[in-house]
Scaffold this active site. Structure first.
Site, PDB file in Angstrom:
ATOM      1  N   LYS A 179       0.838  -1.199  -0.086  1.00 39.20           N
ATOM      2  CA  LYS A 179      -0.009  -0.032  -0.085  1.00 39.20           C
ATOM      3  C   LYS A 179       0.824   1.166  -0.111  1.00 39.20           C
ATOM      4  CE  LYS A 179      -1.973   2.761   2.766  1.00 39.20           C
ATOM      5  NZ  LYS A 179      -1.954   4.045   1.968  1.00 39.20           N
ATOM      6  N   GLU A 254       9.574   1.561  10.793  1.00 40.06           N
ATOM      7  CA  GLU A 254      10.381   2.512  10.377  1.00 40.06           C
ATOM      8  C   GLU A 254       9.924   3.776  10.595  1.00 40.06           C
ATOM      9  OE1 GLU A 254      13.833   2.095   9.779  1.00 40.06           O
ATOM     10  OE2 GLU A 254      13.886  -0.020   9.330  1.00 40.06           O
ATOM     11  N   CYS A 288      13.294  11.020   7.268  1.00 40.25           N
ATOM     12  CA  CYS A 288      13.167  10.653   8.589  1.00 40.25           C
ATOM     13  C   CYS A 288      14.539  10.842   9.408  1.00 40.25           C
ATOM     14  CB  CYS A 288      12.762   9.259   8.497  1.00 40.25           C
ATOM     15  SG  CYS A 288      13.572   8.332   7.423  1.00 40.25           S
ATOM     16  N   GLU A 389       9.155  16.469  15.003  1.00 41.93           N
ATOM     17  CA  GLU A 389       9.673  15.967  13.683  1.00 41.93           C
ATOM     18  C   GLU A 389       8.901  17.171  12.963  1.00 41.93           C
ATOM     19  OE1 GLU A 389       8.689  12.586  11.861  1.00 41.93           O
ATOM     20  OE2 GLU A 389      10.645  12.156  11.052  1.00 41.93           O
TER      21      GLU A 389
HETATM   22  P1  NAD Z   1       2.131   8.523   7.759  1.00 45.84           P
HETATM   23  O1  NAD Z   1       2.615   7.762   8.993  1.00 45.84           O
HETATM   24  O2  NAD Z   1       1.189   9.754   7.771  1.00 45.84           O
HETATM   25  O3  NAD Z   1       1.720   7.512   6.467  1.00 45.84           O
HETATM   26  C1  NAD Z   1       2.524   6.642   6.205  1.00 45.84           C
HETATM   27  C2  NAD Z   1       1.847   5.582   5.452  1.00 45.84           C
HETATM   28  O4  NAD Z   1       0.921   4.800   6.634  1.00 45.84           O
HETATM   29  C3  NAD Z   1       0.724   6.015   4.328  1.00 45.84           C
HETATM   30  O5  NAD Z   1       0.785   5.003   3.338  1.00 45.84           O
HETATM   31  C4  NAD Z   1      -0.570   5.905   4.978  1.00 45.84           C
HETATM   32  O6  NAD Z   1      -1.657   5.970   4.122  1.00 45.84           O
HETATM   33  C5  NAD Z   1      -0.424   4.862   5.955  1.00 45.84           C
HETATM   34  N1  NAD Z   1      -1.584   4.934   7.198  1.00 45.84           N
HETATM   35  C6  NAD Z   1      -1.837   6.095   7.809  1.00 45.84           C
HETATM   36  N2  NAD Z   1      -2.718   5.897   8.661  1.00 45.84           N
HETATM   37  C7  NAD Z   1      -2.828   4.408   8.916  1.00 45.84           C
HETATM   38  C8  NAD Z   1      -3.203   3.488   9.651  1.00 45.84           C
HETATM   39  N3  NAD Z   1      -3.997   3.784  10.777  1.00 45.84           N
HETATM   40  N4  NAD Z   1      -3.107   2.213   9.738  1.00 45.84           N
HETATM   41  C9  NAD Z   1      -2.241   1.792   8.437  1.00 45.84           C
HETATM   42  N5  NAD Z   1      -1.625   2.671   7.538  1.00 45.84           N
HETATM   43  C10 NAD Z   1      -2.038   4.066   7.857  1.00 45.84           C
HETATM   44  O7  NAD Z   1       3.430   9.065   7.221  1.00 45.84           O
HETATM   45  P2  NAD Z   1       4.026  10.126   6.115  1.00 45.84           P
HETATM   46  O8  NAD Z   1       3.685  11.600   6.594  1.00 45.84           O
HETATM   47  O9  NAD Z   1       3.278   9.623   4.852  1.00 45.84           O
HETATM   48  O10 NAD Z   1       5.352   9.979   6.155  1.00 45.84           O
HETATM   49  C11 NAD Z   1       6.415  10.830   6.758  1.00 45.84           C
HETATM   50  C12 NAD Z   1       6.824   9.868   7.981  1.00 45.84           C
HETATM   51  O11 NAD Z   1       7.445   8.842   7.623  1.00 45.84           O
HETATM   52  C13 NAD Z   1       7.709  10.840   8.963  1.00 45.84           C
HETATM   53  O12 NAD Z   1       7.433  10.666  10.268  1.00 45.84           O
HETATM   54  C14 NAD Z   1       9.191  10.040   8.573  1.00 45.84           C
HETATM   55  O13 NAD Z   1      10.116  10.171   9.648  1.00 45.84           O
HETATM   56  C15 NAD Z   1       8.680   8.865   8.479  1.00 45.84           C
HETATM   57  N6  NAD Z   1       9.765   7.871   7.389  1.00 45.84           N
HETATM   58  C16 NAD Z   1      10.354   7.162   8.232  1.00 45.84           C
HETATM   59  C17 NAD Z   1      11.262   6.476   7.645  1.00 45.84           C
HETATM   60  C18 NAD Z   1      12.301   5.411   8.078  1.00 45.84           C
HETATM   61  O14 NAD Z   1      12.928   4.546   7.518  1.00 45.84           O
HETATM   62  N7  NAD Z   1      12.481   5.364   9.590  1.00 45.84           N
HETATM   63  C19 NAD Z   1      11.608   6.486   6.245  1.00 45.84           C
HETATM   64  C20 NAD Z   1      10.746   7.514   5.624  1.00 45.84           C
HETATM   65  C21 NAD Z   1       9.831   8.319   6.233  1.00 45.84           C
END
Ligand code: NAD
Length: 503
Positions: A179, A254, A288, A389
């Protein structure tokens, strides 16, 4: 103008939906593509297809070498499309073209090649240690595919975060439901097409795009999903843990970060100044592992900050497709407003915007979601800007008077993903690195993502690791088969315990 439309991919078929997402450039607001919007019923179909494929067993019984060959073929195909896919990535999420080429697409290719390589020699089955005393046993150790994996990824680095999951999961023999994020799913969906062309059996890899709190939640809580591999925010990571609890799913998470970047008094400023900007601003600050808290020894803080500010003023904010651009737009209007809220909060708390500090003005920025590259000085670690963040091109400068104080400030955070140390004394830098609570420490550099090194964090930055030599382990279950070669050993064992050995 007509734009491409992307469908779901379920059980080897492309499937459309009643509703569609519009994917618009965060720089120009132009329509880039439309995407089928999945429902929870589509999740059920995709998970059922993945489960059937797992149970049928064709993929898990395919030899590891043949599975690896498919991954390597896809790596080659993606590499062949690197210019096209880099541009598509810049258009859908605003990351600059230099970054999308090298980081998003280039590293994803390297990661797939690396997994294909380690999969060929991975010990899916090996003889366990022969045990002779106190009782004779032989054994077989196996690593078996976990089953159906849900791979849920964000918009900021969509391809690499997906490849980190899909490549080792497929190498392990798992089946997968992907997804991608609803804001930037296009390059991820292009990857799925390449796997289809490379000849994966139907149902092994499925993909759909849907809202996180609806489709994402349904997928990560689905009883037939054995593992959730998630990259995203810490807040959603906690929800995934809760959603996974009922069926005790395996998870890798992650999550977010608040990377402390420590500049020791003897650092080579000719590289550290640029390095600090690169740590914070690359990928528009939407990374991140970004180095967002710059901790500078107070004895050099004045000179360092002056040079940093002067250099930051030369950064070009603009069209992400232009190779001259250093910083592009942020992903959405909501993200822009959220970041502007952080900037106002920082000023109100007493931080000083030495560069930037708001949204840029001018005709070029009338459309799109823009934040000026911003540097705050006078930040203390208790301020919101140092704790949350921000996920935009914003760097906070803090100072310290001793190395111990720097380590204390660095570790005073809920996160533990990345950290860095700048010094000409490698031994001293390594000693600091040993004391930092983070999964990845960069000495005299940042954003070092190497397929050979595992990516992941301490504390609320996540659970498990991606990439690196153990990446296939995260998609297998360990099984031990013991073989009794000396008769009813079990009985004798009970006999030993009970003190009445049978005759
Ligand atoms: P997000 O958590 O809002 O969304 C990430 C994914 O999760 C999307 O596909 C979203 O549709 C899905 N999602 C949202 N709510 C959900 C739920 N309740 N159940 C299952 N899936 C759900 O994150 P974002 O804003 O898209 O991305 C930014 C974040 O990602 C930042 O916090 C960043 O630090 C983190 N990030 C971490 C890494 C790492 O490797 N540690 C890498 C890239 C980004």
């Amino acid at each position: 103008m007509s734009v491409p439309h992307y469908e779901m991919y379920i059980d080897g078929e492309y499937v459309d939906s009643a509703d569609r997402y519009e994917i618009r450039s965060p720089a120009t607001e132009e329509l880039v593509a439309t995407v089928a919007k999945a429902t929870t019923a589509d999740v059920d179909s995709a998970v059922a297809a993945a489960k059937r494929a797992h149970e049928a067993g064709e993929w898990r019984r395919t030899s590891p070498g043949d599975r690896a060959d498919i991954i390597a073929t896809v790596a080659g195909a993606v590499y062949g499309r690197i210019e096209e896919l880099s541009a598509l990535q810049s258009q859908e999420n605003g990351a600059t073209i230099r970054v999308t080429g090298a980081l998003h697409i280039g590293l994803s290719v390297m990661q797939m090649q690396y997994v294909a390589e380690i999969a060929k020699t991975y010990e899916f089955e090996s003889a366990g240690p022969e045990v002779t005393a106190p009782l004779p046993f032989a054994g077989i150790r196996r690593r078996e595919p976990i089953g159906v994996v849900a791979a849920i990824v964000p918009w900021n680095i969509p391809l690499l975060t997906l490849v980190w999951k899909v490549a080792p999961a497929l190498a392990a023999g798992c089946t997968v439901v992907v997804k991608p994020d609803e804001h930037a799913p296009l390059v991820a969906l292009e990857l799925i097409k390449e796997f289809e062309k490379a000849g994966l059996p139907k149902g092994v890899l499925n993909a759909l795009v849907g809202d996180g709190d609806d489709v994402g939640a349904h997928l990560s809580g689905h009883p037939d999903v054995s593992k959730v591999a998630f990259t995203g925010s810490t807040q959603v990571g906690k929800a995934i843990l809760r959603q996974s609890a009922d069926t005790v799913k395996r998870v890798t998470l992650e999550l977010g970060g608040k990377g402390p970047n420590i500049v020791l008094a003897d650092a080579d400023l000719s590289v550290a100044v640029d390095g600090a900007l690169y740590a914070a601003m690359a990928n528009n600050g939407e990374a991140c592992e970004a180095g967002t808290r710059l901790l500078v020894d107070s004895s050099i803080a004045e000179e360092f900050t002056a040079r940093l500010v002067a250099r930051a003023k030369t950064l070009t904010l603009g069209n992400p497709l232009d190779p001259a651009t250093d910083v592009g737009p942020v992903i959405t209007k909501q993200a822009q407003e959220r970041i502007l809220g952080f900037l106002e909060g920082a000023k109100a708390a007493g931080a000083v915007a030495a560069v930037g500090g708001g949204a840029p003005t001018g005709a070029e920025f009338e459309k799109g979601n823009w934040i000026e590259p911003t540097i705050f000085t006078g930040v203390t670690n208790d301020m919101e800007i140092a704790r949350c963040e921000v996920f935009g091109p914003v760097l906070s400068v803090l100072t310290f008077d001793s190395v111990d104080e720097a380590i204390k400030i660095a570790n005073d955070t809920d996160y533990g993903l990345s950290a860095g140390v700048w010094s000409v004394d490698e031994e001293a830098a390594i000693e600091v690195a040993r004391q930092l609570e983070a999964g990845m420490i960069y000495i005299n550099d940042w954003h070092v993502i190497n397929p050979n090194y595992a990516f992941g964090g301490f504390k609320q930055s996540g659970i498990g690791r991606e990439g690196g030599p153990d990446s296939i382990d995260e998609y297998t279950e360990a099984k031990y088969i013991s073989i009794d070669r000396a008769g009813p050993v079990q009985n004798r064992a009970f006999g030993l315990v009970l003190g009445t050995p049978p005759a």
